[in-house]
Design an enzyme around this catalytic site. Structure first.
Site, PDB file in Angstrom:
ATOM      1  N   TYR A  30      15.510  25.545 -14.436  1.00 34.92           N
ATOM      2  CA  TYR A  30      16.420  26.677 -14.628  1.00 34.92           C
ATOM      3  C   TYR A  30      17.885  26.255 -14.677  1.00 34.92           C
ATOM      4  O   TYR A  30      18.702  26.935 -15.282  1.00 34.92           O
ATOM      5  CB  TYR A  30      16.248  27.696 -13.492  1.00 34.92           C
ATOM      6  N   ARG A  69      17.535   2.359  -1.176  1.00 36.05           N
ATOM      7  CA  ARG A  69      17.316   3.786  -0.997  1.00 36.05           C
ATOM      8  C   ARG A  69      18.363   4.472  -0.132  1.00 36.05           C
ATOM      9  O   ARG A  69      18.988   5.437  -0.555  1.00 36.05           O
ATOM     10  CB  ARG A  69      15.931   4.011  -0.382  1.00 36.05           C
ATOM     11  N   HIS A 109      14.333   5.109 -11.986  1.00 32.41           N
ATOM     12  CA  HIS A 109      14.034   5.410 -10.575  1.00 32.41           C
ATOM     13  C   HIS A 109      12.592   5.902 -10.456  1.00 32.41           C
ATOM     14  O   HIS A 109      12.324   7.106 -10.552  1.00 32.41           O
ATOM     15  CB  HIS A 109      15.009   6.487 -10.079  1.00 32.41           C
TER      16      HIS A 109
END
Length: 812
Positions: free
Chosen positions: A118, A28, A74
């Site tokens: 968006y 991570r 993931h």
């Protein structure tokens, strides 16, 4: 039957936490030393490349890429994936963006990006270099979280991404902060290291000058950079790029065009504006953020005739216009988190790229040999084409045809498969020529691949050529300027303190305050002091002046006027003991204000035990701890001794004489040069010869025309001409100025100069009562008179002091 184990909590927690720590460190938070990527970044780039979402194709919705990464590789929240994707696209966070985005991807002001539904994204061109050759067995692969497909453990990373884009992260017990660098410089260093494996840090730093932040700015401290590159840990100063531009009317403005890495521009502008509003610095008129698509621009407009350099230095010190950056170059190396030097990072990358070239070459060699084997089979088949066709026609099916070709003509199975699959139009003379040409090319390729694998020098030559091509394609100028020395920031008081007049008061009981002229005028009759307290110093000063307060026990308290509590005139102010501890019976006996701390004069200091000295102003300059500790200006020999007078001597005062009067009524007059100059922590020389039970009550500077106002413990007031006391020399007994009485003799408690006979004097008693005396109403007494009784000691108290009555301040 299940087996129940008995384990201590310590063992269980230790083992579980170490597994958890290992997971978040490797999976991570920390980047890999080879490709400089954290797992989430690697998975994003791989997934987008696998989907063909590359720089030469159309943009796709970010949500599609995020969903694909989350579903296949993931298994964490979509927000963390999108956040990583956005960061790789922000050209103020990474030196070479790996993602291109359409839409709002955030800003330097800390604005969040638009939602992933968006925005649109695709890999940047340089990302292709991160993934180049990934399909040629150049890296290791592991199954994904649900064992449905494979993902790479590292990307080929054909450019040194760890240094170029840097990395930041926090994990269990580890953190990393690797700054971005210039791609061309890093590749130059790798090429040098390739030829000179024993290169020193100084050799490598000829190429890698230091960090190259995407936001530019100025890095100061070559020693910090060198230490960081040597140890993986170091500190540098990052300073904004600024310019001071003149404006009309003696005005100027500070223009900021580059700010330090990862500084929030909006917060920076807000902080500068707060300094303007709070008047922490006098001289800032307006702060404007004029940044647009052409670049960053923050303008700090200044007032007329101000110290623009001083204000800029203040902003450097008190805002994020200048910050410190701490290197902490930690990355995963061979499955372990390690703090890395510059050379170790470059060596690891070079070794990794050599492995990538070797694996790619083996892959290409195998592919070429496989193809050559097929081509050789096709050429052979075409040479005996009629027999091959006859054999195929006589076969039952495709498998039988392949087996017959293998059995009859000694083809391999792969060759036989290729012959069976051969299309009829290929059976021409031209195709034989093409096959023979291809076979020749394949032989050359195979020889080239084998040469690379057999000769490390050849492999390094290939790697060097590819790195040079990459540098040629992507090299761009350095943005961050490197300065070898960290520049000291000196801020003058003129910048910090507004040039304004104030009224300052120090009271007998130790209260101190400053107020604006406006507040003083509004409340001139209300001093804010307790009924039994009174001012001992009250003056109109400038906020940039300096106040020196001398106490009766030899302590000097220093305060710049601007640091004195700014309160309304009708408020009490702060007590000096709030910051500096004074004894209960310690009083301030002299307060002086100066425009600077470089005055040429001397202080004349006298004690009640009969010592006197001159001390240069320069010897009493305050130290760094003046806010918490008083400074010793007089060393008193006896515990009960006290300083009775402190006078400041200018050049004009040198013509005057010193007058000392003792409690028993002895007066001694002599010239100032008779008193030697001594340091601060000294006692001085003998001022007058005192009897065992006598002591000096005060000191005044006089001339032949001076007149004295003397008060005794019995409440008597005496007016005496100084010319009655002859000028002699220091350390003598002096002459009597009182008539000695057998019963209840008079003792002098204090004396003062009469500067104006019509100006009232004030006698203060031990009951803190005051009694006004007008000197003009009294005639001059002789040396042997005891004066006139003016105070009833039984009702008003015993006199302790005589002084000029405090007058209202004349405001200039």
């Amino acid at each position: 039957m299940s087996k129940i184990e008995s384990l201590t909590l310590e063992d269980v927690m230790g083992e579980r936490f170490s597994r958890y720590s290992r997971s978040i460190i490797q999976e991570r938070a920390l980047p890999d030393i080879r490709d400089g990527l954290k797992p989430v970044q690697r998975r994003i780039l791989y997934a987008m490349n696998k989907d063909g979402n590359t720089y030469d194709k159309a943009f796709r919705k970010s949500a599609k890429s995020v969903g694909n990464v989350m579903g296949n590789f993931h298994p964490h929240g979509d927000s963390s994936i999108y956040e990583a994707l956005v960061r790789m696209s922000q050209d103020w966070k990474v030196r070479e963006p790996l993602i291109q985005m359409h839409g709002n991807n955030g800003s330097m002001d800390g604005d969040p990006p638009a939602a992933m539904r968006y925005t649109e994204a695709r890999l940047s061109k340089i990302s292709g270099e991160m993934l180049r050759d990934i399909d040629k067995d150049t890296v290791d692969w592991v199954l994904n979280f649900d064992d449905t497909e494979y993902e790479p453990t590292v990307l080929p990373s054909r450019f040194p991404n760890l240094l170029v884009n840097g990395s930041t992260g926090i994990s269990a017990g580890y953190a990393t902060d690797i700054p971005p660098h210039n791609l061309g410089e890093v590749i130059d260093a790798i090429l040098y290291l390739q030829k000179h494996p024993d290169a020193t840090l100084d050799d490598l730093m000829q190429f890698v000058k230091g960090p190259d932040f995407p936001t530019g700015a100025i890095v100061q401290g070559i020693d910090g950079i060198k230490k960081a590159y040597a140890t993986g840990h170091g500190k540098i100063i990052v300073r904004s790029k600024t310019a001071i531009e003149p404006l009309k009317g003696n005005k100027s403005q500070i223009v900021i065009t580059e700010i330090p890495y990862e500084v929030n521009k909006a917060q920076l502008v807000k902080r500068i504006d707060e300094i303007r509003l709070n008047k922490r610095v006098d001289g800032i008129a307006e702060v404007r953020d004029q940044s647009d698509r052409n670049g960053l621009s923050i303008v700090v407009e200044l007032k007329r005739d101000v110290d623009s350099t001083g204000i800029l230095n203040y902003l450097f010190k008190n805002t994020d216009l200048q910050v410190s950056y701490n290197f902490n170059m930690v990355a995963i190396d061979n499955m372990r988190p390690e703090r890395l030097s510059l050379k170790r990072i470059l060596v690891a990358y070079l070794k990794f790229q050599q492995e990538v070239i070797e694996k790619r070459t083996r892959f290409n060699l195998k592919k070429a040999k496989d193809r050559q084997h097929i081509v050789d089979g096709l050429i052979k088949a075409l040479s005996i084409l009629d027999q091959v066709i006859k054999t195929i026609r006589a076969s039952k099916n495709r498998k039988d045809a392949r087996d017959n070709l293998v059995k009859t003509y000694d083809f391999s199975e792969k060759q036989a498969d290729a012959i069976v699959a051969l299309q009829l139009y290929r059976l021409t003379n031209t195709d034989v020529t093409q096959l023979e040409k291809e076979s020749k090319q394949l032989a050359q390729q195979i020889a080239g691949f084998e040469k690379i694998l057999d000769n490390p020098k050849e492999l390094n030559r290939v790697l060097a050529r590819e790195l040079r091509e990459l540098a040629k394609t992507y090299r761009n100028p350095r943005r961050t300027e490197i300065q070898s020395q960290v520049q000291d920031i000196k801020i003058s008081t003129d910048v910090l303190v507004p040039d304004e007049d104030v009224v300052v008061m120090v009271s007998h009981d130790g209260y101190i305050k400053r107020s604006s002229i406006r507040s003083y005028k509004a409340s001139v009759t209300e001093s804010g002091l307790k009924d039994d307290d009174y001012p001992i110093f009250m003056k109109q000063l400038n906020a940039r002046d300096h106040l020196l307060m001398f106490t009766s026990k030899g302590n000097l308290i220093y305060r710049p006027v601007y640091e004195i509590a700014d309160v309304k005139w009708k408020d009490t102010g702060e007590h000096i003991s709030q910051t500096i501890g004074l004894d209960g019976d310690e009083e301030i006996i002299g307060t002086f204000a100066f425009g600077s701390l470089k005055e040429p004069g001397y202080f004349l200091i006298a004690t009640d035990e009969g010592h006197i000295k001159q001390t240069a102003f320069s010897d009493l300059t305050p130290g760094r701890t003046y806010k918490k500790h008083a400074y010793t200006y007089e060393k008193l020999k006896d515990e009960g001794a006290r300083v009775v007078s402190v006078k400041y001597l200018t050049e004009a005062d040198q013509a005057k004489q010193i007058l000392l009067i003792s409690k028993h009524g002895l007066a001694l007059r002599y010239t100032i040069p008779e008193v030697s100059v001594n340091g601060a922590r000294t006692t001085g020389v003998k001022s007058m010869a005192l009897r065992a039970d006598d002591q000096v009550v005060n000191l005044q500077l006089v001339d032949d025309d001076s007149q004295l106002a003397i008060v005794t413990q019995r409440g008597a007031f005496k007016k005496l001409a100084v010319k009655e006391i002859p000028v002699t020399s220091r350390a003598r007994k002096g002459v009597m100025i009182l008539r000695e009485l057998k019963n209840h003799p008079h003792r002098v408690v204090d004396f003062a100069l009469i500067n104006d006979e019509h100006q009232p004097l004030e006698i203060v008693t031990d009951r803190k009562r005051t009694h006004d005396i007008l000197p003009a109403e009294f005639s001059l007494g002789g040396r042997y008179s005891n004066g006139s009784f003016v105070i009833d000691v039984d009702s008003e108290g015993v006199p302790t002091q005589i002084r000029e009555k405090p007058a209202e301040i004349t405001i200039n």
